[in-house]
Write a protein that holds these residues in place. Structure first.
Motif, PDB file in Angstrom:
ATOM      1  N   MET A  72      30.946 -34.906 -21.155  1.00 42.96           N
ATOM      2  CA  MET A  72      31.986 -34.151 -21.785  1.00 42.96           C
ATOM      3  C   MET A  72      31.224 -32.846 -22.334  1.00 42.96           C
ATOM      4  O   MET A  72      32.221 -31.850 -21.798  1.00 42.96           O
ATOM      5  N   TYR A  73      30.308 -32.605 -22.785  1.00 45.61           N
ATOM      6  CA  TYR A  73      29.759 -31.454 -23.387  1.00 45.61           C
ATOM      7  C   TYR A  73      29.598 -30.524 -22.109  1.00 45.61           C
ATOM      8  O   TYR A  73      29.883 -29.267 -21.896  1.00 45.61           O
ATOM      9  N   ASP A  74      28.760 -31.218 -21.023  1.00 40.60           N
ATOM     10  CA  ASP A  74      28.322 -30.568 -19.680  1.00 40.60           C
ATOM     11  C   ASP A  74      29.598 -30.102 -18.989  1.00 40.60           C
ATOM     12  O   ASP A  74      29.469 -29.231 -18.395  1.00 40.60           O
ATOM     13  N   ARG A  75      30.607 -31.110 -18.841  1.00 38.25           N
ATOM     14  CA  ARG A  75      31.579 -30.628 -17.765  1.00 38.25           C
ATOM     15  C   ARG A  75      32.826 -30.124 -18.304  1.00 38.25           C
ATOM     16  O   ARG A  75      33.528 -29.516 -17.531  1.00 38.25           O
ATOM     17  N   TYR A  76      33.102 -30.308 -19.398  1.00 42.17           N
ATOM     18  CA  TYR A  76      34.448 -29.735 -20.138  1.00 42.17           C
ATOM     19  C   TYR A  76      34.037 -28.425 -21.121  1.00 42.17           C
ATOM     20  O   TYR A  76      34.496 -27.480 -21.030  1.00 42.17           O
ATOM     21  N   PHE A  77      33.194 -28.884 -22.140  1.00 43.60           N
ATOM     22  CA  PHE A  77      33.142 -27.822 -23.133  1.00 43.60           C
ATOM     23  C   PHE A  77      32.223 -26.693 -22.612  1.00 43.60           C
ATOM     24  O   PHE A  77      32.792 -25.307 -23.222  1.00 43.60           O
ATOM     25  N   VAL A  78      31.165 -26.722 -21.799  1.00 43.28           N
ATOM     26  CA  VAL A  78      30.496 -25.663 -21.439  1.00 43.28           C
ATOM     27  C   VAL A  78      31.201 -24.658 -20.675  1.00 43.28           C
ATOM     28  O   VAL A  78      31.192 -23.365 -20.676  1.00 43.28           O
ATOM     29  N   PRO A  79      31.931 -25.420 -19.512  1.00 41.96           N
ATOM     30  CA  PRO A  79      32.849 -24.260 -18.648  1.00 41.96           C
ATOM     31  C   PRO A  79      34.025 -23.683 -19.533  1.00 41.96           C
ATOM     32  O   PRO A  79      34.341 -22.496 -19.296  1.00 41.96           O
ATOM     33  N   LEU A  80      34.728 -24.548 -20.600  1.00 42.93           N
ATOM     34  CA  LEU A  80      35.548 -23.821 -21.430  1.00 42.93           C
ATOM     35  C   LEU A  80      35.040 -22.415 -22.193  1.00 42.93           C
ATOM     36  O   LEU A  80      35.681 -21.680 -22.080  1.00 42.93           O
ATOM     37  N   MET A  81      33.872 -22.766 -22.706  1.00 42.01           N
ATOM     38  CA  MET A  81      33.356 -21.768 -23.694  1.00 42.01           C
ATOM     39  C   MET A  81      32.740 -20.629 -22.658  1.00 42.01           C
ATOM     40  O   MET A  81      32.481 -19.554 -23.269  1.00 42.01           O
ATOM     41  N   ARG A  82      32.372 -20.994 -21.694  1.00 44.48           N
ATOM     42  CA  ARG A  82      31.738 -19.921 -20.649  1.00 44.48           C
ATOM     43  C   ARG A  82      32.962 -19.030 -20.266  1.00 44.48           C
ATOM     44  O   ARG A  82      32.614 -17.876 -20.209  1.00 44.48           O
ATOM     45  N   LYS A  83      34.159 -19.442 -20.273  1.00 40.16           N
ATOM     46  CA  LYS A  83      35.185 -18.487 -19.879  1.00 40.16           C
ATOM     47  C   LYS A  83      35.660 -17.558 -21.205  1.00 40.16           C
ATOM     48  O   LYS A  83      36.067 -16.677 -20.956  1.00 40.16           O
ATOM     49  N   LYS A  84      35.174 -18.270 -22.346  1.00 44.26           N
ATOM     50  CA  LYS A  84      35.709 -17.466 -23.577  1.00 44.26           C
ATOM     51  C   LYS A  84      34.455 -16.333 -23.780  1.00 44.26           C
ATOM     52  O   LYS A  84      34.822 -15.273 -24.506  1.00 44.26           O
ATOM     53  N   THR A  85      33.257 -16.862 -23.770  1.00 45.27           N
ATOM     54  CA  THR A  85      32.037 -15.981 -24.296  1.00 45.27           C
ATOM     55  C   THR A  85      31.278 -15.137 -23.066  1.00 45.27           C
ATOM     56  O   THR A  85      30.880 -14.265 -23.411  1.00 45.27           O
ATOM     57  N   GLY A  86      31.583 -15.740 -21.615  1.00 48.63           N
ATOM     58  CA  GLY A  86      30.802 -15.108 -20.701  1.00 48.63           C
ATOM     59  C   GLY A  86      29.283 -15.513 -20.811  1.00 48.63           C
ATOM     60  O   GLY A  86      28.779 -15.087 -19.634  1.00 48.63           O
ATOM     61  N   ASN A  87      28.995 -16.400 -21.560  1.00 49.90           N
ATOM     62  CA  ASN A  87      27.554 -16.751 -21.795  1.00 49.90           C
ATOM     63  C   ASN A  87      27.493 -18.159 -20.442  1.00 49.90           C
ATOM     64  O   ASN A  87      28.327 -18.933 -20.689  1.00 49.90           O
ATOM     65  N   PRO A  88      26.454 -18.232 -19.833  1.00 54.67           N
ATOM     66  CA  PRO A  88      26.273 -19.220 -18.834  1.00 54.67           C
ATOM     67  C   PRO A  88      26.204 -20.742 -19.620  1.00 54.67           C
ATOM     68  O   PRO A  88      26.624 -21.562 -18.796  1.00 54.67           O
ATOM     69  N   ARG A  89      25.676 -20.580 -20.698  1.00 50.96           N
ATOM     70  CA  ARG A  89      25.485 -21.999 -21.408  1.00 50.96           C
ATOM     71  C   ARG A  89      26.561 -22.202 -22.339  1.00 50.96           C
ATOM     72  O   ARG A  89      26.617 -23.077 -22.862  1.00 50.96           O
ATOM     73  N   GLY A  90      27.759 -21.370 -22.153  1.00 53.45           N
ATOM     74  CA  GLY A  90      29.010 -21.488 -23.120  1.00 53.45           C
ATOM     75  C   GLY A  90      28.835 -21.176 -24.338  1.00 53.45           C
ATOM     76  O   GLY A  90      29.524 -20.074 -24.768  1.00 53.45           O
ATOM     77  N   ILE A  91      27.830 -21.551 -25.313  1.00 57.95           N
ATOM     78  CA  ILE A  91      27.532 -20.724 -26.474  1.00 57.95           C
ATOM     79  C   ILE A  91      25.891 -20.744 -26.422  1.00 57.95           C
ATOM     80  O   ILE A  91      25.288 -21.273 -25.498  1.00 57.95           O
ATOM     81  N   THR A  92      25.588 -19.762 -27.191  1.00 59.88           N
ATOM     82  CA  THR A  92      23.896 -19.473 -27.337  1.00 59.88           C
ATOM     83  C   THR A  92      23.255 -20.968 -28.201  1.00 59.88           C
ATOM     84  O   THR A  92      24.005 -21.749 -28.607  1.00 59.88           O
ATOM     85  N   LEU A  93      22.045 -20.976 -27.606  1.00 59.14           N
ATOM     86  CA  LEU A  93      21.189 -22.039 -28.255  1.00 59.14           C
ATOM     87  C   LEU A  93      21.143 -22.240 -29.595  1.00 59.14           C
ATOM     88  O   LEU A  93      21.496 -23.393 -30.172  1.00 59.14           O
ATOM     89  N   LEU A  94      21.171 -21.167 -30.607  1.00 59.43           N
ATOM     90  CA  LEU A  94      21.225 -21.468 -31.936  1.00 59.43           C
ATOM     91  C   LEU A  94      22.720 -21.625 -32.531  1.00 59.43           C
ATOM     92  O   LEU A  94      22.703 -22.331 -33.446  1.00 59.43           O
ATOM     93  N   GLN A  95      23.735 -21.307 -31.731  1.00 60.33           N
ATOM     94  CA  GLN A  95      25.129 -21.767 -32.092  1.00 60.33           C
ATOM     95  C   GLN A  95      25.125 -23.109 -31.884  1.00 60.33           C
ATOM     96  O   GLN A  95      25.749 -24.026 -32.643  1.00 60.33           O
ATOM     97  N   ARG A  96      24.805 -23.752 -30.818  1.00 59.95           N
ATOM     98  CA  ARG A  96      24.400 -25.222 -30.564  1.00 59.95           C
ATOM     99  C   ARG A  96      23.989 -25.868 -31.814  1.00 59.95           C
ATOM    100  O   ARG A  96      24.500 -27.006 -32.139  1.00 59.95           O
ATOM    101  N   LEU A  97      22.760 -25.557 -32.021  1.00 58.11           N
ATOM    102  CA  LEU A  97      21.983 -25.986 -33.316  1.00 58.11           C
ATOM    103  C   LEU A  97      22.980 -26.064 -34.463  1.00 58.11           C
ATOM    104  O   LEU A  97      23.174 -27.137 -35.379  1.00 58.11           O
ATOM    105  N   GLY A  98      23.453 -25.093 -34.843  1.00 63.40           N
ATOM    106  CA  GLY A  98      24.367 -24.749 -35.952  1.00 63.40           C
ATOM    107  C   GLY A  98      25.456 -25.983 -35.936  1.00 63.40           C
ATOM    108  O   GLY A  98      25.849 -26.311 -37.146  1.00 63.40           O
ATOM    109  N   ILE A  99      26.045 -25.936 -34.947  1.00 62.06           N
ATOM    110  CA  ILE A  99      27.306 -27.107 -34.871  1.00 62.06           C
ATOM    111  C   ILE A  99      26.776 -28.231 -35.069  1.00 62.06           C
ATOM    112  O   ILE A  99      27.136 -29.072 -35.751  1.00 62.06           O
TER     113      ILE A  99
END
Length: 613
Positions: A412-439
């Motif tokens: 779900m993270y790889d197929r849905y969350f990342v593409p959704l956040m990629r559209k919002k942030t422009g980051n290829p990972r969807g969110i940055t690595l440190l944001q991922r850790l913080g969540i």
């Protein structure tokens, strides 16, 4: 006239032949990997016939079986020690944490050997054989009657010195073997993707998600099937099955040898470069830094293109290390036989310093994770574990819900969350690595908060039903513990995978095996820290006739206080993580090939922020 035309014709043919030849040479050179990887014999490898997921399929097969073997031991070890070796709660928890800590700490040595001497493949090969020997010895220890304590007329003897020595020797041989396999197998898998090829670089973006997915599959097999076999059919069988599985997985791994890519070491001593930067910076401590960083010593970009190395660009953090790159011909510290360090070498040291800063704020979350195989299991043994009058599940089986929630959430993270956040942030990972850790850390705090609430409810049930004995079962279903297990699984999708990817991605080029040991050593130190906390809390709270928070009898303890303590320090640690994240600067490096293609990595990936860097 005919003679002239013939000469022109012959000259034209020669030119056309030369052009065709040069095009063939260019096409052949492009068919090789662009990152300089080679086969096992040191020969350049063809990009189309090696690496990528075709090679990784053999690696993930090994990872699934290896994780099954590890969790077959780790998830139920505290039960084995208390029921088979008759250890008390605190010593058993301490011994489990010490062993788990060793399993996650020894990769530092394995990574150092791989990066500096043997390479990932051969370090893994030797270590995997040691791992198998440890599993075989552990199976023998659990199967042979004379290697286990005996019980007569309901009275059980303590384990003898020889029994303890044999059993713990097997455990720590496994820890040594894991030290060489754990840091090298995942980085070896990441090496199968060419960072210079845009298509392969894109494939690599999902590698760590699916790598951990295979790890979760192995863990699920252990916590669902093998734990039940251990407690109902025999511990020897429960350890023997994963031992055989580990041997089969090694055969699968070596079947894929012709497909594997091997990275060539580009520095004779990667760790030596770090010390050289520190020594040079200290030697130049009295020199003034230039205002413009371009005045610091650095090779021309062509040098990095010719050598195949990556140029790392200057960053403004840890400025005192920049003194190692000062060019001053009048100063003895920099005018000797050795030139000053380059900006790229200094930035490598800065990367390690930054990773240490992030590593420190991951220790408390690793301590929370350590509860899954220790106190959560002991807590579960006091509850009603019956699914029906004749079926009772092992307390350690609830660990399967950690794994199950990971298995559900990773796709779900790889197929849905990342593409959704990629559209919002422009980051290829969807969110940055440190944001991922913080969540992940926030979800983990919620999980330990729920564990505290559930333990309060368990204590209330104990009071209502006047339960006193350590063997009495609290009339409360074990599935009350389910939310804390599930939430820790969801948290791991963010912080466990995020940490592995972060430390691999941010490591200096020739230190990526050592870089991933930041991930493993954090878990190891977290286990040691939990062992220390459990021991100290038991001593302090149980002194002067007081009631220990974590006593031998959990039905007459205050485990809720300990969970509350973990909740408080987790919240404080989150604040420290936010501060460290605000100071961290991501790696910026040039990825260029001899044909001039390439880009600056790190800029597009990590400049978009959502409150965290």
């Amino acid at each position: 006239m005919f003679h002239i035309n013939s000469s022109l014709f012959r000259h034209s043919n020669i030119c056309n032949t030369h052009i065709i030849f040069m095009n063939q040479v260019a096409m052949e050179s492009k068919s090789f990997t662009q990152d300089g990887t080679v086969d096992l014999h040191g020969r350049p490898v063809l990009a189309a016939k090696t690496g990528k997921w075709k090679a990784c399929s053999f690696l993930v097969g090994y990872e699934a079986f290896e994780r099954m073997a590890f969790y077959a031991v780790a998830s139920n070890l505290v039960v084995y020690l208390t029921t088979q070796f008759h250890e008390e709660t605190v010593p058993s928890v301490r011994n489990v944490n010490n062993w788990s800590g060793s399993v996650w700490i020894t990769p530092i040595l394995g990574a150092y050997i791989a990066d500096s001497y043997l390479g990932r493949f051969w370090t893994f090969t030797i270590s995997s054989l040691i791992y198998v020997v440890g599993m075989v010895l552990l199976t023998i220890a659990a199967s042979v009657k004379y290697l286990k304590p005996t019980c007569e007329n309901g009275v059980c003897n303590k384990a003898s010195t020889s029994q303890i020595a044999f059993f713990y020797s097997a455990l720590y041989i496994i820890a040594v073997g894991a030290g060489g396999t754990k840091p090298n197998i995942s980085t070896f898998g990441a090496d199968q993707f060419d960072d210079y090829d845009p298509y392969e670089k894109k494939l690599k973006g999902s590698f760590f998600n699916w790598w951990m997915f295979s790890s979760f599959v192995g863990a699920l097999m252990a916590t669902v099937g093998l734990v039940y076999i251990q407690e109902n059919l025999g511990w020897g069988l429960g350890y023997g099955i994963p031992t055989v599985g580990l041997l089969i997985s090694l055969l699968i791994f070596y079947t894929g040898t012709p497909l594997y890519r091997h990275k060539v070491r580009k520095s004779s001593s990667p760790t030596g470069d770090l010390f050289r930067v520190a020594v040079s910076a200290f030697a130049n401590r009295k020199l003034e830094l230039p205002i413009n960083s371009s005045e610091l010593h650095e090779f021309e970009p062509q040098h990095y293109i010719d050598t195949g190395k990556r140029q790392v660009y200057h960053t403004p953090n840890f400025r005192f290390l920049d003194k190692a790159a000062i060019r001053d011909s009048n100063n003895s510290a920099t005018s000797g036989s050795r030139p000053p360090c380059t900006v790229t070498e200094v930035e490598g040291a800065k990367l390690v310093a930054g990773m240490i800063m992030i590593w420190l704020v991951t220790l408390i979350p690793s301590t929370i994770w350590a509860q899954i195989n220790t106190l959560f299991v002991k807590q579960g043994t006091t509850l009603d574990r019956h699914l029906s009058p004749n079926i009772q599940i092992p307390a350690a089986s609830l660990g399967s819900f950690v794994t199950f929630s990971m298995l559900v959430c990773v796709p779900m993270y790889d197929r849905y969350f990342v593409p959704l956040m990629r559209k919002k942030t422009g980051n290829p990972r969807g969110i940055t690595l440190l944001q991922r850790l913080g969540i992940g850390f926030v979800i983990q705090i919620i999980a330990i908060g729920i564990a505290y609430v559930v333990e309060v409810k368990r204590i209330d049930a104990i009071k209502v039903h006047h339960i006193l004995g350590p063997q009495e079962i609290v009339p409360m279903n074990i599935f009350w513990l389910l939310p804390q297990y599930v939430l820790l699984g969801v948290a791991d999708v963010f912080n466990a995978i995020g940490l592995l990817e972060f430390f691999y991605d941010q490591s200096p080029e020739d230190m990526q095996s050592l870089g991933t040991t930041f991930f493993t050593s954090g878990i190891g130190v977290g286990n040691f820290l939990n062992s220390f906390l459990v021991t100290m809390v038991d001593k302090v709270t149980g002194s002067n006739g007081g009631k220990s928070w974590i006593g031998k009898n959990l039905n007459d303890s205050h485990l809720n206080y300990y969970y509350g303590f973990l909740l408080v320090i987790s919240a404080l640690n989150l604040g420290a993580f936010l501060w460290a994240s605000s100071k961290y600067i991501y790696k910026r490096e040039s990825v260029k090939t001899k044909d001039g293609s390439g880009n600056i990595e790190g800029v597009a990936l990590e400049t978009i922020t959502l409150g965290l860097p």
